[in-house]
Motif scaffolding. Structure first.
Motif, PDB file in Angstrom:
ATOM      1  N   ALA A 210       0.860  -1.184   0.000  1.00 34.23           N
ATOM      2  CA  ALA A 210       0.000   0.000   0.000  1.00 34.23           C
ATOM      3  C   ALA A 210       0.898   1.236   0.000  1.00 34.23           C
ATOM      4  O   ALA A 210       2.074   1.137   0.329  1.00 34.23           O
ATOM      5  N   PRO A 211       0.341   2.383  -0.374  1.00 30.39           N
ATOM      6  CA  PRO A 211       1.199   3.572  -0.470  1.00 30.39           C
ATOM      7  C   PRO A 211       1.867   3.927   0.857  1.00 30.39           C
ATOM      8  O   PRO A 211       1.300   3.700   1.925  1.00 30.39           O
ATOM      9  N   ILE A 212       3.035   4.513   0.745  1.00 33.59           N
ATOM     10  CA  ILE A 212       3.725   5.094   1.897  1.00 33.59           C
ATOM     11  C   ILE A 212       2.901   6.306   2.347  1.00 33.59           C
ATOM     12  O   ILE A 212       2.437   7.082   1.518  1.00 33.59           O
ATOM     13  N   LEU A 213       2.716   6.448   3.642  1.00 33.58           N
ATOM     14  CA  LEU A 213       1.853   7.539   4.121  1.00 33.58           C
ATOM     15  C   LEU A 213       2.638   8.668   4.776  1.00 33.58           C
ATOM     16  O   LEU A 213       2.070   9.694   5.131  1.00 33.58           O
TER      17      LEU A 213
ATOM     18  N   ASP B 233      -9.287  14.972   2.836  1.00 31.23           N
ATOM     19  CA  ASP B 233      -9.041  13.899   1.864  1.00 31.23           C
ATOM     20  C   ASP B 233      -8.694  12.601   2.603  1.00 31.23           C
ATOM     21  O   ASP B 233      -9.206  11.530   2.292  1.00 31.23           O
ATOM     22  N   ILE B 234      -7.797  12.737   3.574  1.00 32.63           N
ATOM     23  CA  ILE B 234      -7.355  11.549   4.322  1.00 32.63           C
ATOM     24  C   ILE B 234      -8.543  10.945   5.070  1.00 32.63           C
ATOM     25  O   ILE B 234      -8.746   9.734   5.085  1.00 32.63           O
ATOM     26  N   HIS B 235      -9.355  11.827   5.653  1.00 33.52           N
ATOM     27  CA  HIS B 235     -10.538  11.361   6.382  1.00 33.52           C
ATOM     28  C   HIS B 235     -11.482  10.611   5.451  1.00 33.52           C
ATOM     29  O   HIS B 235     -12.007   9.545   5.793  1.00 33.52           O
ATOM     30  N   THR B 236     -11.686  11.162   4.246  1.00 28.74           N
ATOM     31  CA  THR B 236     -12.567  10.504   3.269  1.00 28.74           C
ATOM     32  C   THR B 236     -12.000   9.142   2.867  1.00 28.74           C
ATOM     33  O   THR B 236     -12.736   8.162   2.747  1.00 28.74           O
TER      34      THR B 236
ATOM     35  N   LYS C  49      -9.541  10.224  14.591  1.00 29.25           N
ATOM     36  CA  LYS C  49      -8.232  10.136  15.244  1.00 29.25           C
ATOM     37  C   LYS C  49      -7.185   9.672  14.244  1.00 29.25           C
ATOM     38  O   LYS C  49      -6.074  10.199  14.191  1.00 29.25           O
ATOM     39  N   LEU C  50      -7.547   8.663  13.450  1.00 31.49           N
ATOM     40  CA  LEU C  50      -6.584   8.125  12.484  1.00 31.49           C
ATOM     41  C   LEU C  50      -6.248   9.140  11.404  1.00 31.49           C
ATOM     42  O   LEU C  50      -5.100   9.225  10.960  1.00 31.49           O
ATOM     43  N   ALA C  51      -7.253   9.920  10.987  1.00 33.64           N
ATOM     44  CA  ALA C  51      -6.989  10.925   9.959  1.00 33.64           C
ATOM     45  C   ALA C  51      -5.958  11.933  10.472  1.00 33.64           C
ATOM     46  O   ALA C  51      -4.992  12.265   9.780  1.00 33.64           O
ATOM     47  N   VAL C  52      -6.146  12.371  11.720  1.00 36.49           N
ATOM     48  CA  VAL C  52      -5.194  13.324  12.303  1.00 36.49           C
ATOM     49  C   VAL C  52      -3.829  12.652  12.467  1.00 36.49           C
ATOM     50  O   VAL C  52      -2.791  13.237  12.159  1.00 36.49           O
ATOM     51  N   TYR C  53      -3.850  11.416  12.926  1.00 39.79           N
ATOM     52  CA  TYR C  53      -2.585  10.688  13.146  1.00 39.79           C
ATOM     53  C   TYR C  53      -1.800  10.558  11.839  1.00 39.79           C
ATOM     54  O   TYR C  53      -0.606  10.834  11.792  1.00 39.79           O
ATOM     55  N   VAL C  54      -2.494  10.163  10.768  1.00 40.71           N
ATOM     56  CA  VAL C  54      -1.826   9.993   9.471  1.00 40.71           C
ATOM     57  C   VAL C  54      -1.343  11.354   8.948  1.00 40.71           C
ATOM     58  O   VAL C  54      -0.225  11.483   8.461  1.00 40.71           O
ATOM     59  N   TYR C  55      -2.182  12.358   9.088  1.00 42.99           N
ATOM     60  CA  TYR C  55      -1.806  13.714   8.657  1.00 42.99           C
ATOM     61  C   TYR C  55      -0.502  14.126   9.326  1.00 42.99           C
ATOM     62  O   TYR C  55       0.388  14.708   8.709  1.00 42.99           O
ATOM     63  N   LYS C  56      -0.393  13.781  10.602  1.00 46.53           N
ATOM     64  CA  LYS C  56       0.758  14.212  11.399  1.00 46.53           C
ATOM     65  C   LYS C  56       2.018  13.379  11.150  1.00 46.53           C
ATOM     66  O   LYS C  56       3.045  13.628  11.770  1.00 46.53           O
ATOM     67  N   PHE C  57       1.920  12.379  10.270  1.00 47.19           N
ATOM     68  CA  PHE C  57       3.152  11.684   9.881  1.00 47.19           C
ATOM     69  C   PHE C  57       4.122  12.672   9.246  1.00 47.19           C
ATOM     70  O   PHE C  57       5.303  12.412   9.128  1.00 47.19           O
ATOM     71  N   GLY C  58       3.580  13.773   8.776  1.00 51.71           N
ATOM     72  CA  GLY C  58       4.454  14.793   8.207  1.00 51.71           C
ATOM     73  C   GLY C  58       4.083  15.174   6.795  1.00 51.71           C
ATOM     74  O   GLY C  58       4.471  16.219   6.296  1.00 51.71           O
ATOM     75  N   GLY C  59       3.282  14.309   6.136  1.00 52.37           N
ATOM     76  CA  GLY C  59       2.944  14.598   4.744  1.00 52.37           C
ATOM     77  C   GLY C  59       1.640  15.359   4.572  1.00 52.37           C
ATOM     78  O   GLY C  59       1.258  15.692   3.456  1.00 52.37           O
TER      79      GLY C  59
END
Ligand code: HEC
Ligand code: HEC
Length: 320
Positions: free
Chosen positions: A141-144, A157-160, A287-297
């Protein structure tokens, strides 16, 4: 056989280790004796208060007069934790992911529980911290944690993506293009990535590939500029980031058999739907949308300033 010590005159056991080194019969100090007695009493009280002595009759034990159990203690601890969490959980229930992001305190809280949720639900395909996980066919799966997004890196977008899942579709071209055309266009695609779109466009050695790209269906999804369209998750072909593999063979394979195209040899790329499947609650997805967003990308949403996002939060959040 008590004797007197030569030098000190104290009583000894009569056993002499060496010259004047002998075993005295002195009593231990009083404080020490009291301590010994006290610890004996403590043990008895402890035994009686807590579950302790195994009973011979059945597979049970003396339950203790205090009624203490490990389960009760855990529940009390959990109650304490819930009291702290409850405050945050209640708050984020009615907030949009963008509004959560604008609240530093809440974002810190959400990142912590997001880490556990990500480990349980996502890391198997995306790797711990979204760095990517591979099987024998390459990235699962894509690198996040980079800023390259198939479907967009804005918080919404991430949330969707997490809410509804994603499934990019690219048709197989084994019937619509000849082997030569597939070879040509693959070389052009690789050149767009390796040497940049501008150079690839003027490279006469791959002009045939460019012609195929412009005249077959490629531009309908990847655009004439090759940059892809986030609405359909068609990859950006001009950057150096590869969703599958960067080798010419791998690129030809993708073009020949497509992605999720229904062809038996197609590449499969399915991001599961986490909401309808009931696997995650609304709050967990946020929570996951924020968490993924905060990976830095994660990409800032220029149209909505943080303060504005917070203000409009309750209005834009859906009833569920
Ligand atoms: C079964 C494997 C699998 C699991 C589990 C999974 N994903 Fe995905 N995810 C994918 C695939 C495959 C894609 C790319 C879909 C495509 O190429 O069309 C994807 C895409 C994404 C994207 C979009 C990336 C982009 O570039 O736009 C995000 C964000 C994402 N996943 C987050 C998550 C989160 C968060 C979880 C856990 C709740 C999760 N995924 C669980 C396989 C998975
Ligand atoms: C119907 C839309 C569509 C058409 C037509 C299409 N593609 Fe794609 N293509 C996609 C999507 C969507 C992906 C991303 C798949 C994924 O990761 O889920 C993709 C991925 C790719 C990839 C893999 C990129 C990577 O990073 O690994 C290549 C190469 C590619 N396309 C080339 C082409 C070429 C060349 C053509 C024309 C012959 C073409 N595509 C036509 C939608 C399309």
């Amino acid at each position: 056989m008590s004797e007197k010590h030569d030098v000190t005159g104290a009583s000894t056991t009569g056993h002499v280790w060496d010259e004047d080194l002998a075993d005295f019969t002195n009593q231990p100090p009083k404080w020490w004796m009291l301590g010994l007695a006290a610890s004996g009493i403590f043990v008895v009280i402890y035994w009686l208060y807590y579950p302790s002595i195994p009973l011979p009759s059945s597979n049970t034990h003396f339950k203790g007069v205090g009624g203490w159990t490990a389960v009760k203690e855990m529940e009390a601890d959990k109650g304490d934790v819930d009291a702290v969490r409850g405050k945050y959980e209640l708050k984020l229930k009615n907030m949009t992911p963008a509004a959560i992001l604008a609240d530093n305190d809440l974002t810190e809280y959400v990142k912590r529980s997001g880490k556990v949720l990500f480990g349980d639900n996502c890391a198997g395909c995306h790797g711990t911290n979204g760095v990517g996980a591979k099987d024998k066919e390459g990235l699962i799966a894509p690198i996040l944690n980079d800023d390259d997004w198939l479907y967009g890196g804005k918080i919404d977008d991430i949330h969707t993506t997490i809410t509804g899942g994603r499934q990019g579709m690219m048709p197989a071209h084994k019937d619509s293009l000849s082997a030569q055309q597939i070879d040509d266009v693959a070389k052009y695609v690789k050149a767009m990535s390796d040497q940049g779109k501008d150079k690839a466009d003027v490279d006469s050695a791959i002009a045939a590939g460019k012609k195929v790209f412009m005249e077959s269906d490629c531009i309908a999804c990847h655009g004439a500029d090759g940059k892809g369209m986030q609405a359909m998750g068609s990859a950006n072909l001009t950057d150096k980031v590869w969703r599958f593999d960067s080798s010419l063979e791998a690129v030809k394979y993708t073009i020949t058999y497509g992605v999720n195209s229904g062809d038996p040899k197609a590449r499969i790329a399915i991001m599961p739907n986490f909401k309808e499947a009931g696997k995650l609650s609304d709050s967990e997805i946020k929570k996951l949308a924020v968490y993924v967003y905060k990976f830095g990308g994660g990409q800032a949403d220029a149209a909505v300033a943080p303060a504005q996002a917070a203000a409009t939060a309750p209005a834009t959040v859906s009833a569920k």
